[in-house]
Design an enzyme around this catalytic site. Structure first.
Site, PDB file in Angstrom:
ATOM      1  N   ASP A  43       0.798  -1.228   0.000  1.00  0.00           N
ATOM      2  CA  ASP A  43       0.000   0.000   0.000  1.00  0.00           C
ATOM      3  C   ASP A  43       0.833   1.281   0.000  1.00  0.00           C
ATOM      4  O   ASP A  43       0.427   2.292  -0.548  1.00  0.00           O
ATOM      5  CB  ASP A  43      -0.938   0.027   1.227  1.00  0.00           C
ATOM      6  CG  ASP A  43      -0.203  -0.199   2.546  1.00  0.00           C
ATOM      7  OD1 ASP A  43       1.030  -0.333   2.529  1.00  0.00           O
ATOM      8  OD2 ASP A  43      -0.858  -0.242   3.600  1.00  0.00           O
ATOM      9  N   HIS A  44       2.035   1.245   0.583  1.00  0.00           N
ATOM     10  CA  HIS A  44       2.774   2.493   0.780  1.00  0.00           C
ATOM     11  C   HIS A  44       3.567   2.956  -0.439  1.00  0.00           C
ATOM     12  O   HIS A  44       3.960   4.111  -0.503  1.00  0.00           O
ATOM     13  CB  HIS A  44       3.754   2.348   1.955  1.00  0.00           C
ATOM     14  CG  HIS A  44       3.111   2.520   3.303  1.00  0.00           C
ATOM     15  ND1 HIS A  44       2.129   1.675   3.758  1.00  0.00           N
ATOM     16  CD2 HIS A  44       3.311   3.430   4.284  1.00  0.00           C
ATOM     17  CE1 HIS A  44       1.769   2.070   4.978  1.00  0.00           C
ATOM     18  NE2 HIS A  44       2.468   3.125   5.311  1.00  0.00           N
ATOM     19  N   ASP A  92       3.276  -1.071  11.676  1.00  0.00           N
ATOM     20  CA  ASP A  92       2.830   0.253  11.274  1.00  0.00           C
ATOM     21  C   ASP A  92       2.155   0.873  12.490  1.00  0.00           C
ATOM     22  O   ASP A  92       1.425   0.199  13.207  1.00  0.00           O
ATOM     23  CB  ASP A  92       1.833   0.176  10.110  1.00  0.00           C
ATOM     24  CG  ASP A  92       1.572   1.548   9.535  1.00  0.00           C
ATOM     25  OD1 ASP A  92       2.157   1.879   8.487  1.00  0.00           O
ATOM     26  OD2 ASP A  92       0.790   2.301  10.151  1.00  0.00           O
ATOM     27  N   ARG A  94      -1.863  12.274  10.534  1.00  0.00           N
ATOM     28  CA  ARG A  94      -0.728  13.063  11.004  1.00  0.00           C
ATOM     29  C   ARG A  94      -0.333  14.120   9.981  1.00  0.00           C
ATOM     30  O   ARG A  94      -0.595  13.971   8.788  1.00  0.00           O
ATOM     31  CB  ARG A  94       0.454  12.202  11.444  1.00  0.00           C
ATOM     32  CG  ARG A  94       0.982  11.162  10.564  1.00  0.00           C
ATOM     33  CD  ARG A  94       2.181  10.430  11.206  1.00  0.00           C
ATOM     34  NE  ARG A  94       1.826   9.680  12.382  1.00  0.00           N
ATOM     35  CZ  ARG A  94       2.215   8.419  12.632  1.00  0.00           C
ATOM     36  NH1 ARG A  94       2.982   7.789  11.768  1.00  0.00           N
ATOM     37  NH2 ARG A  94       1.864   7.810  13.725  1.00  0.00           N
ATOM     38  N   SER A 126       5.900   7.284  13.286  1.00  0.00           N
ATOM     39  CA  SER A 126       5.912   6.003  12.599  1.00  0.00           C
ATOM     40  C   SER A 126       6.595   4.879  13.386  1.00  0.00           C
ATOM     41  O   SER A 126       7.400   5.116  14.281  1.00  0.00           O
ATOM     42  CB  SER A 126       6.661   6.204  11.286  1.00  0.00           C
ATOM     43  OG  SER A 126       7.101   4.999  10.762  1.00  0.00           O
ATOM     44  N   ARG A 158       8.562   2.896  11.728  1.00  0.00           N
ATOM     45  CA  ARG A 158       9.679   2.505  10.845  1.00  0.00           C
ATOM     46  C   ARG A 158      10.972   2.340  11.653  1.00  0.00           C
ATOM     47  O   ARG A 158      11.462   3.277  12.273  1.00  0.00           O
ATOM     48  CB  ARG A 158       9.854   3.512   9.699  1.00  0.00           C
ATOM     49  CG  ARG A 158      10.238   4.904  10.123  1.00  0.00           C
ATOM     50  CD  ARG A 158      10.169   5.884   8.947  1.00  0.00           C
ATOM     51  NE  ARG A 158       8.787   6.209   8.654  1.00  0.00           N
ATOM     52  CZ  ARG A 158       8.347   7.439   8.334  1.00  0.00           C
ATOM     53  NH1 ARG A 158       9.187   8.450   8.224  1.00  0.00           N
ATOM     54  NH2 ARG A 158       7.074   7.653   8.089  1.00  0.00           N
TER      55      ARG A 158
HETATM   56  C1  MIC Z   1       3.070   6.586   8.617  1.00  0.00           C
HETATM   57  O1  MIC Z   1       1.862   6.829   8.579  1.00  0.00           O
HETATM   58  O2  MIC Z   1       3.909   7.362   9.094  1.00  0.00           O
HETATM   59  C2  MIC Z   1       3.550   5.256   8.048  1.00  0.00           C
HETATM   60  C3  MIC Z   1       4.252   5.550   6.795  1.00  0.00           C
HETATM   61  O3  MIC Z   1       2.441   4.454   7.752  1.00  0.00           O
HETATM   62  C4  MIC Z   1       4.457   4.588   9.075  1.00  0.00           C
HETATM   63  C5  MIC Z   1       5.110   3.349   8.595  1.00  0.00           C
HETATM   64  C6  MIC Z   1       6.312   3.542   7.719  1.00  0.00           C
HETATM   65  O4  MIC Z   1       7.054   4.482   7.913  1.00  0.00           O
HETATM   66  O5  MIC Z   1       6.497   2.706   6.834  1.00  0.00           O
HETATM   67  C7  MIC Z   1       3.764   4.270  10.395  1.00  0.00           C
HETATM   68  O6  MIC Z   1       2.758   4.883  10.702  1.00  0.00           O
HETATM   69  O7  MIC Z   1       4.258   3.424  11.156  1.00  0.00           O
HETATM   70 FE1  SF4 Z   2      -0.705   4.841   5.051  1.00  0.00          FE
HETATM   71 FE2  SF4 Z   2       0.367   5.568   7.397  1.00  0.00          FE
HETATM   72 FE3  SF4 Z   2      -1.065   7.297   5.913  1.00  0.00          FE
HETATM   73 FE4  SF4 Z   2      -2.272   5.321   7.087  1.00  0.00          FE
HETATM   74  S1  SF4 Z   2      -1.214   6.988   8.103  1.00  0.00           S
HETATM   75  S2  SF4 Z   2      -2.615   5.989   4.997  1.00  0.00           S
HETATM   76  S3  SF4 Z   2      -0.774   3.665   6.942  1.00  0.00           S
HETATM   77  S4  SF4 Z   2       0.878   6.351   5.371  1.00  0.00           S
END
Ligand code: MIC
Ligand code: SF4
Length: 759
Positions: free
Chosen positions: A98-99, A163, A451, A646, A648
């Site tokens: 998805d990302h 995530d 966010r 995140s 990550r």
């Molecule tokens: C986000 O919303 O910041 C992400 C991208 O979904 C991250 C995960 C990532 O950095 O791959 C998260 O929320 O953990």
């Molecule tokens: Fe994707 Fe993270 Fe955004 Fe949700 S908050 S849509 S998981 S990047």
């Protein structure tokens, strides 16, 4: 157990079969009635009689029912898992693509381009999934948290996901915790998931949402009250008649953004909305099973009667009086009433004209959300109104997309100028190609995401991002302005008529049932013996991992300072997403983004610092590389809630790879602190936060007595000034014995590999 496209009833039955006994054990051990959080956690304790239950204190072992990983984090998690040498994962696991899909021109073309450009990574993930018995949701299937809610979540279950918004499944009564990949590796290799037994914050919802107020406003209000760190170390449990009046998907929105206040997760008790959602998503068998144990899927009656005796903190929110909110820019807890944002924007000089509006994401793309948004769009169209800004829509899942298309809702949104993007994260994570916006232009965007850290959506720090409900997004899209309040203001129709928008009307679940859309799930094959996973040594997107070196037994003496971060330092600041997502499977290449977004406390500008070796001003990743190549270990210093956002683990692995020994901050966000521990970096906090101010650019830092590192004991540290003066101070850590072992071994993975006979 075979990994299928939905949670098998056998798994749910096994969880429910032990629930009554486990609840009894819990009541006996704790000598009191139980909150829902405690019931679910007790039912997943590895050892129900001895697992620690002291809130905020015990580190406890759990056996979650499932693991879910999205493509951007799964790569590193699976590269780590592969080094353990197992034939298959030890718990049901799924991977979700998805990302990595970039939003540029529209769903079909963007998806095709993504499949092409990410081929190597998708092939890797698909073949690793097949080899190790993991279910694979291909690109186009939707955003992990929506797919999990529709297919895998169930009341009373427990899962972990790589995530931070994994808590979305709490909307359906699951304890769903966001973790770094190394935590997932524990569970995939058969070890328990270890986490500090959380505190429990009770949020009592009374009244009922009406008019322009929606579930999003509940969590934006909670963020206002608790701030971005107020939920740290706690599970948020919502209760009360107000909670029961919210749909399962509305509850999921609330739980999703619980990540923004640092909560371990959020959860709602089982009620009618869960039953309805499970049946609508073709899981009547799970609905029946849940109904049969309903009392154990809710807190004990004593808890409702006297919440203050059972929750560590109780917050009251009256939904009858909750006004629509809009939070931002730059922090999800920066709340404003929609009725007041205009005045605040004028005062702060934020542009009132909106440059783009966006709805969808994992947070707000349910059928109900889209019906509410479409109801506004329909009345607007009937009066000849169109969106005055760009309006982008990202459906959360293929199932929602197919259903809203069938029911004419996408057409309603398109009629006012909406453009539909692929079922993916897209602009929410910087996967937004925005050639029409000059990055030097300060501009306002309004979206229904969760966010809004700087540079997150389009990579530009000049984009001020505000998060709000999809309803308010549509209203503001029609007005084109941030100071539009749909409750009181009017719009001018082409006829010249002044038009007031009617309140949004939502339909919780589709009358015709959900249309599953295109089948994008690939189960692992039964015969997995011949499957090979290939990682080309010349690939720039994937790189096999080599073990980090163990601690070595020495104190850390006079480490140079790579940086001192000023203010907010989220994982987006430490390891930016957007264009860097493509290197998520290649540790060396992704280290090129290390600390790029960090504000340097000595210069107050971002991304650049002073190289301690040659004194030159360079980008942080270049300094880190220089130190690494010169064999010089270093330390980074940060402020409050360091590593917020995140899950990550790249934000921990990159510093580790480049030679960081210690990250010393005023306070940590939970997932990031664990990620550092897992990778063998010492996460320390100042015993006295004032010491942060005493650290100068050319200072060195020592951390002494490391051979005696012990739980609950401070670490003796020193600032060594350039003239040799030493300023001693205490640094604190939260490591238990086991975590201290990770540090000594050079990371938790080294211990797993030893146990599996791999080193
Ligand atoms: C986000 O919303 O910041 C992400 C991208 O979904 C991250 C995960 C990532 O950095 O791959 C998260 O929320 O953990
Ligand atoms: Fe994707 Fe993270 Fe955004 Fe949700 S908050 S849509 S998981 S990047």
């Amino acid at each position: 157990m075979a990994v299928t496209a939905t949670t098998p009833i056998e798994l749910v039955n096994a969880v429910y079969a032990k629930l009554p006994d486990r609840v009894e054990i819990g009541r006996r051990r704790l000598g009191k009635a139980l909150t829902l959080t405690e019931k679910i956690l007790l039912n997943h304790l590895r050892d129900p009689e001895t697992g620690g239950l002291e809130r905020g204190v015990s580190y406890t072992d759990f056996d979650p029912d499932r693991i879910a990983m999205q493509d951007a984090t799964a790569q590193m998690a699976l590269l780590q898992f592969m080094t353990a040498g197992l034939a298959e994962v030890a718990a049901p696991t799924t991977v979700h693509c998805d990302h990595l899909i970039q939003a540029k021109v529209g769903a079909t073309i963007d998806l095709g381009v993504a499949i092409d450009t990410n081929k190597e990574v998708y092939d890797f993930l698909e073949s690793v999934s097949a080899k190790y018995d993991i279910g694979f949701w291909g690109p186009g299937s939707g955003i992990i948290h929506q797919v999990v809610l529709e297919q895998y979540a169930f009341p009373g279950g427990m899962m972990i996901g790589t995530d931070s918004h994994t808590p979305n499944a709490g909307g359906l009564g699951m304890v769903a915790i966001g973790v770094g990949g190394a935590d997932a590796v524990d569970v995939m290799t058969g070890f328990p998931f270890n986490v500090r037994f959380p505190k429990v914050i009770g949020i009592h919802l009374t009244g009922k949402l009406t008019g322009w107020s929606s579930p999003k406003d509940v969590i934006l209000e909670v963020a206002r009250i608790l701030t971005v760190k107020g939920g740290t170390g706690a599970i948020i449990e919502y209760f009360g008649l107000g909670a029961e009046s919210i749909s399962a998907t509305g509850k999921a929105t609330i739980c999703n953004i619980g990540a923004e206040i640092g909560a371990t997760t959020s959860v709602f008790a089982y009620d009618e909305s869960h039953d309805a959602y499970l049946r609508a998503t073709r899981r009547a068998d799970i609905a029946d099973a849940a109904k049969a144990v309903a009392a154990d899927l809710r807190p004990d009656p004593e808890v409702y009667a006297e919440p203050a005796s059972y929750y560590d903190q109780v917050i009251e929110i009256d939904l009858d009086t909750l006004a629509p909110l809009i939070n931002g820019p730059h922090s999800p807890d920066y709340a404003h009433k929609v009725s007041e944002i205009g005045a605040t924007a004028v005062e702060k000089e934020w542009p009132l004209e909106i440059s783009a509006t966006l709805i969808g994401s994992c947070t707000n793309s349910s059928y109900e959300d889209i019906t509410r948004a479409a109801s506004i769009a329909r009345q607007a169209s009937a009066k000849g109104l169109k969106a005055k800004t760009k309006l982008l829509i990202t459906p959360g899942s293929e199932q929602v997309r197919a259903t809203i298309e069938r029911d004419g809702l996408l057409a309603d949104l398109e009629a006012i100028g909406g453009e539909v993007l692929a079922n993916a994260c897209g602009p929410c994570i910087g996967q937004w190609s925005r050639p029409d916006m000059d990055p030097s232009t300060v501009n306002t965007i309004v979206n229904s995401y969760n966010r809004n850290f700087p540079k997150r959506n389009d990579g530009s720090a000049n984009t001020l991002s505000f998060v709000t409900s999809p309803d308010t997004v549509i209203a503001m899209a029609l007005a084109g302005r941030l100071d539009f309040n749909p409750v009181t203001d009017t719009l001018t129709a082409p006829s010249g008529e002044q038009v007031k928008l009617d309140e949004p009307v939502g339909i919780t679940l589709p009358e015709l049932g959900f249309d599953p859309g295109v089948d994008t799930f690939t189960p692992p094959p039964t015969d997995r013996s011949g499957i090979e996973v290939k990682v080309s040594p010349t690939s720039d997107r994937l790189q096999l991992l080599t073990a980090f070196e163990p601690w070595g037994g020495q104190d850390y003496v006079e480490l140079p300072l790579l940086l001192k971060a000023l203010g907010k330092c989220t994982t987006d600041h430490i390891s930016m997403a957007g264009p860097w997502l493509k290197y998520r499977g290649h540790l060396e290449n992704i280290s090129g983004n290390l600390f790029l977004g960090v504000i340097n406390a000595f210069t107050e500008s971002d991304g650049f610092g002073k190289d301690p070796i040659d004194g030159e001003t360079k980008r942080f990743p270049e300094i880190a590389k220089h130190l690494h190549e010169a064999g010089v270990s270093w330390v980074a210093v940060g402020d409050e809630n360091y590593g917020e956002g995140s899950s990550r683990e790249h934000a921990a692995m990159e510093p580790r790879f480049r030679g960081a020994k210690v990250i010393l901050v005023r306070s940590f966000a939970r997932i990031h602190e664990t990620n550092l521990k897992k990778q063998g970096v010492l996460p320390l906090t100042f015993a006295d936060p004032v010491v942060y101010d005493q650290i100068g650019e050319d200072d060195k830092l020592s951390f002494l007595g490391l051979a005696d590192l012990a739980p609950g004991q401070p670490v003796s540290a020193e600032i060594v000034k350039p003239d040799g003066t030493k300023m001693p101070f205490d640094a604190l850590h939260t490591m238990n014995e086991e975590q201290i072992e990770w540090f000594r071994a050079g990371g938790a993975l080294n211990i797993i590999r030893q146990k599996m006979g791999q080193s």
